[in-house]
Design an enzyme around this catalytic site. Structure first.
Site, short mmCIF file in Angstrom:
data_model
loop_
_atom_site.label_atom_id
_atom_site.label_comp_id
_atom_site.label_asym_id
_atom_site.label_seq_id
_atom_site.Cartn_x
_atom_site.Cartn_y
_atom_site.Cartn_z
N GLU A 137 -4.91 1.21 2.70
CA GLU A 137 -4.86 0.02 3.58
C GLU A 137 -5.06 0.39 5.03
O GLU A 137 -5.67 -0.35 5.82
CB GLU A 137 -3.49 -0.69 3.40
CG GLU A 137 -3.38 -2.03 4.13
CD GLU A 137 -2.90 -1.94 5.58
OE1 GLU A 137 -3.02 -2.93 6.31
OE2 GLU A 137 -2.42 -0.86 6.00
N GLU A 138 -4.55 1.57 5.41
CA GLU A 138 -4.55 1.94 6.82
C GLU A 138 -5.93 2.34 7.33
O GLU A 138 -6.11 2.55 8.52
CB GLU A 138 -3.56 3.10 7.07
CG GLU A 138 -2.11 2.78 6.71
CD GLU A 138 -1.46 1.78 7.68
OE1 GLU A 138 -2.14 1.27 8.56
OE2 GLU A 138 -0.26 1.51 7.49
N ASP A 154 6.63 0.92 6.95
CA ASP A 154 5.24 0.56 6.62
C ASP A 154 4.63 1.64 5.76
O ASP A 154 4.11 2.63 6.27
CB ASP A 154 4.49 0.37 7.95
CG ASP A 154 3.01 0.06 7.78
OD1 ASP A 154 2.61 -0.26 6.67
OD2 ASP A 154 2.27 0.15 8.78
N HIS A 210 0.82 -1.21 0.00
CA HIS A 210 0.00 0.00 0.00
C HIS A 210 0.86 1.27 0.00
O HIS A 210 2.00 1.27 0.49
CB HIS A 210 -0.98 0.02 1.18
CG HIS A 210 -0.35 -0.01 2.53
ND1 HIS A 210 -0.01 1.12 3.21
CD2 HIS A 210 0.01 -1.05 3.34
CE1 HIS A 210 0.50 0.80 4.39
NE2 HIS A 210 0.54 -0.51 4.49
N HIS A 247 3.89 2.56 13.00
CA HIS A 247 2.70 3.26 13.54
C HIS A 247 3.05 4.11 14.76
O HIS A 247 2.16 4.62 15.43
CB HIS A 247 1.58 2.27 13.92
CG HIS A 247 0.88 1.70 12.73
ND1 HIS A 247 -0.44 1.34 12.74
CD2 HIS A 247 1.32 1.40 11.49
CE1 HIS A 247 -0.78 0.86 11.57
NE2 HIS A 247 0.28 0.88 10.79
N ASP A 301 -0.35 4.32 1.23
CA ASP A 301 -0.71 5.27 2.29
C ASP A 301 0.06 4.97 3.57
O ASP A 301 0.61 3.88 3.76
CB ASP A 301 -2.22 5.26 2.56
CG ASP A 301 -2.75 3.91 3.02
OD1 ASP A 301 -2.23 2.88 2.55
OD2 ASP A 301 -3.65 3.87 3.87
N ASP A 332 2.12 -10.15 0.60
CA ASP A 332 1.75 -8.82 1.10
C ASP A 332 2.66 -8.46 2.28
O ASP A 332 3.47 -9.28 2.73
CB ASP A 332 0.27 -8.85 1.55
CG ASP A 332 -0.36 -7.46 1.69
OD1 ASP A 332 0.37 -6.45 1.57
OD2 ASP A 332 -1.57 -7.39 1.94
C1 LIG Z 1 9.28 -14.48 17.40
C2 LIG Z 1 9.50 -13.10 16.96
C3 LIG Z 1 8.54 -12.17 17.60
C4 LIG Z 1 8.28 -11.03 16.74
C5 LIG Z 1 7.14 -10.25 17.22
C6 LIG Z 1 6.92 -9.16 16.30
C7 LIG Z 1 5.64 -8.52 16.49
C8 LIG Z 1 5.35 -7.63 15.34
C9 LIG Z 1 3.92 -7.51 15.09
C10 LIG Z 1 3.39 -6.72 14.23
C11 LIG Z 1 4.23 -5.79 13.53
C12 LIG Z 1 3.77 -5.33 12.28
C13 LIG Z 1 3.54 -4.89 11.47
C14 LIG Z 1 3.46 -4.08 10.25
C15 LIG Z 1 2.28 -4.16 9.48
C16 LIG Z 1 1.23 -3.26 9.92
C17 LIG Z 1 -0.03 -3.46 9.20
C18 LIG Z 1 -1.16 -2.75 9.89
O1 LIG Z 1 -0.97 -1.93 10.73
N1 LIG Z 1 -2.38 -3.04 9.56
C19 LIG Z 1 -3.54 -2.44 10.17
C20 LIG Z 1 -4.66 -2.72 9.20
C21 LIG Z 1 -5.95 -2.15 9.56
C22 LIG Z 1 -6.93 -2.95 10.07
C23 LIG Z 1 -8.16 -2.44 10.36
C24 LIG Z 1 -8.42 -1.12 10.15
O2 LIG Z 1 -9.64 -0.62 10.43
C25 LIG Z 1 -7.44 -0.31 9.62
C26 LIG Z 1 -6.20 -0.83 9.33
C27 LIG Z 1 -3.83 -3.09 11.52
O3 LIG Z 1 -4.22 -2.37 12.43
O4 LIG Z 1 -3.68 -4.31 11.65
#
Ligand SMILES: CCCCCCCC/C=C\CCCCCCCC(=O)N[C@@H](Cc1ccc(O)cc1)C(=O)O
Length: 484
Positions: free
Chosen positions: A171-172, A137, A105, A447, A107, A201
């Site tokens: 996406e956000e 991100d 994405h 974020h 955004d 993705d």
């Molecule tokens: C064993 C190793 C341990 C590692 C642990 C790491 C934890 C990391 C966890 C997450 C990190 C991530 C992410 C990046 C991607 C972010 C994607 C995102 O923020 N998506 C939003 C999508 C969303 C959903 C619903 C809505 O209304 C709006 C946006 C989200 O909030 O999930």
């Protein structure tokens, strides 16, 4: 044995794209555009930034965006205020193969200037990293894929299979771009259910020192993703009077009690209901000797390992549905007791549970009719699970190992949500990950504040995509490289 060997020969120096000043500059400049998604109901003053961003991208990658080549096609899906979700389609060399889909994405989430040491939209560049909103991100993936694809095409090469790139604009804040693209894939491009060989993705990041005793970058590729449920808790308690003679209870105390009960009674542990066991088994070769015997003998220690959820926030997130209290408001004057209190709780649903089971647990735990529980729009069950032995998963790990030093990549659960959730029907093989190694302390930048992308990781990630684009056909992996 259920992991891909991590001693792949790295790609050669000639194959490797080096991080030139031009590549760096393109990334830095891309981060200056305020492609910010704002929540519904807030004034959207950033639409023109999206227009300018794509104009810039079109200029920088002419072999993709202004090509005479009939094998390169660009589609623009228009939305309100001139925003666009972009689709790039590259014809592959073998037309008998199912196409692949890459999503990233454009955004970003907002950033509060005063929380950052430097303006989040004036990238802060050092020898080691660039710091700006969206650096990880998700402009990292978008730009790395474009760099890799552009380099491939300029080199006179094409991917082996037809390849779609989907660059959504929102996406956000709900993923309407991806939802509309799903319709277009079906209606305009005639892609049916199971029509993509794989979908890749954004998702989990590879983290150095991510687990105690595991110093190498550890990536748990999202073979599934958690579901999403937001509930609003409201208490209307009319027994209010002057603040000088308060009642024993108020809307605030009733709601606070409910929230404390949610915190004290987490959703049930789901260890073993999805692919946590495979994730743990995949980790075994890399664990320090102190933990290895426990994880290697889950038949005996399974209950003990499940207990880790009670002590470690990451294990907690992997093993159960989480509940995060994200909004709380009540009151408007210091000497007036408010009638209404309101809170919002965001749940990330483990694939072992359903939305209705989460709600049942919540009602049971709160156990107070005065707390009104309403479900917000946009709830989604957890994603389906990609087969553990997926050939495409092995190919991804193969390319990761060839391009990123020391990376450990194993199947796991993506703890957040991404646009692939809207396209699940198109493939059984969906993978959610970032190919950019980060330090543990970088994680809150996503974020949060001071979001970073490390330059070495960016170079490695570009090379990952390039290697994968070159080798994503159906041929099996080179002999001796897998231990499936
Ligand atoms: C064993 C190793 C341990 C590692 C642990 C790491 C934890 C990391 C966890 C997450 C990190 C991530 C992410 C990046 C991607 C972010 C994607 C995102 O923020 N998506 C939003 C999508 C969303 C959903 C619903 C809505 O209304 C709006 C946006 C989200 O909030 O999930």
């Amino acid at each position: 044995k259920n992991h891909v060997c991590d001693h792949e020969a790295p790609i050669s120096d000639e194959e490797r794209v080096k991080l030139s000043p031009d590549i760096r500059d393109r990334m830095v400049k891309a981060l200056e555009f305020k492609t910010i998604s704002v929540e519904d109901g807030m004034e959207d003053i950033y639409s023109n930034e999206f227009v300018k961003f794509w104009h810039y991208i079109y200029e920088q990658y002419p072999r993709i965006f202004s090509s005479e080549d009939p094998d390169v096609q660009v589609d623009r899906i228009e939305f309100e205020n001139g925003k666009e979700t972009i689709v790039v389609i590259i014809e592959g060399t073998d037309r008998t193969l199912k196409p692949g889909l890459f999503i990233s994405h454009a955004d970003v989430v907002p950033a509060i200037r005063k929380e950052w040491t430097h303006d989040p939209f004036k990238p802060f560049v050092t020898e080691d990293f660039v710091q700006a909103r969206g650096a990880y991100d998700c402009k990292s993936i978008l730009m790395a894929q474009l760099e890799a694809l552009h380099a491939l095409l300029l080199n006179g090469e094409k991917p082996p299979r037809k390849t779609y790139f989907l660059f959504p604009h929102d996406e956000e804040v709900g993923g309407f771009g991806a939802q509309e693209a799903a319709k277009i894939f079906r209606e305009r491009y005639n892609i049916q259910s199971d029509g993509f060989a794989f979908i890749i993705d954004e998702g989990m990041p590879p983290i150095r020192n991510g687990l105690p005793g595991v110093t190498k970058p550890l990536l748990t590729i999202g073979y599934t993703a958690k579901g999403y449920l937001t509930v609003e808790l409201t208490v209307n308690y009319a027994k209010v009077g002057h603040a000088s003679i308060p009642e024993k209870e108020s809307s605030i105390t009733i709601l606070s009690d409910a929230l404390s009960r949610i915190n004290a009674n987490p959703q049930p542990n789901q260890f073993g209901k999805s692919i946590e066991v495979e994730m743990m088994e995949g980790l075994v070769p890399y664990l320090p000797w102190t933990i290895k015997p426990v994880i290697a003998n889950l038949w005996l220690f399974r209950p003990l390992v499940a207990l880790a959820a009670n002590f470690d926030k990451q294990m907690n997130a992997f093993f159960r549905t989480t509940s995060a209290i994200t909004i709380f408001n009540a009151g408007y004057k210091s000497n007036v007791i408010p009638i209404q209190a309101r809170a919002v709780v965001n749940h990330r649903i483990h694939p072992g549970q359903t939305i209705s089971q989460v709600l049942e647990h919540l009602e049971r735990v709160i156990d107070d009719d005065r707390v009104l529980i309403t479900q917000e729009e946009g709830a989604l069950e957890a994603d389906k699970v990609t087969p553990r032995d997926s050939l495409y998963g092995r190919k991804i790990v193969h390319s990761l190992n060839r391009t990123i030093k020391d990376i450990i990549a194993i199947p796991g659960i993506f703890l957040a949500a991404c646009d692939a959730r809207w396209l699940q029907d198109f493939s059984d093989h969906i993978f959610r990950f970032y190919p950019f190694v980060m330090e543990k302390e970088d994680l809150p930048g996503i974020h949060g504040r001071e979001e970073k992308l490390r330059w070495q990781s960016y170079e490695d990630g570009i090379n990952f995509y390039l290697d994968f684009f070159r080798h994503m056909d159906e041929n099996d992996l080179p002999p001796g490289h897998t231990e499936l």
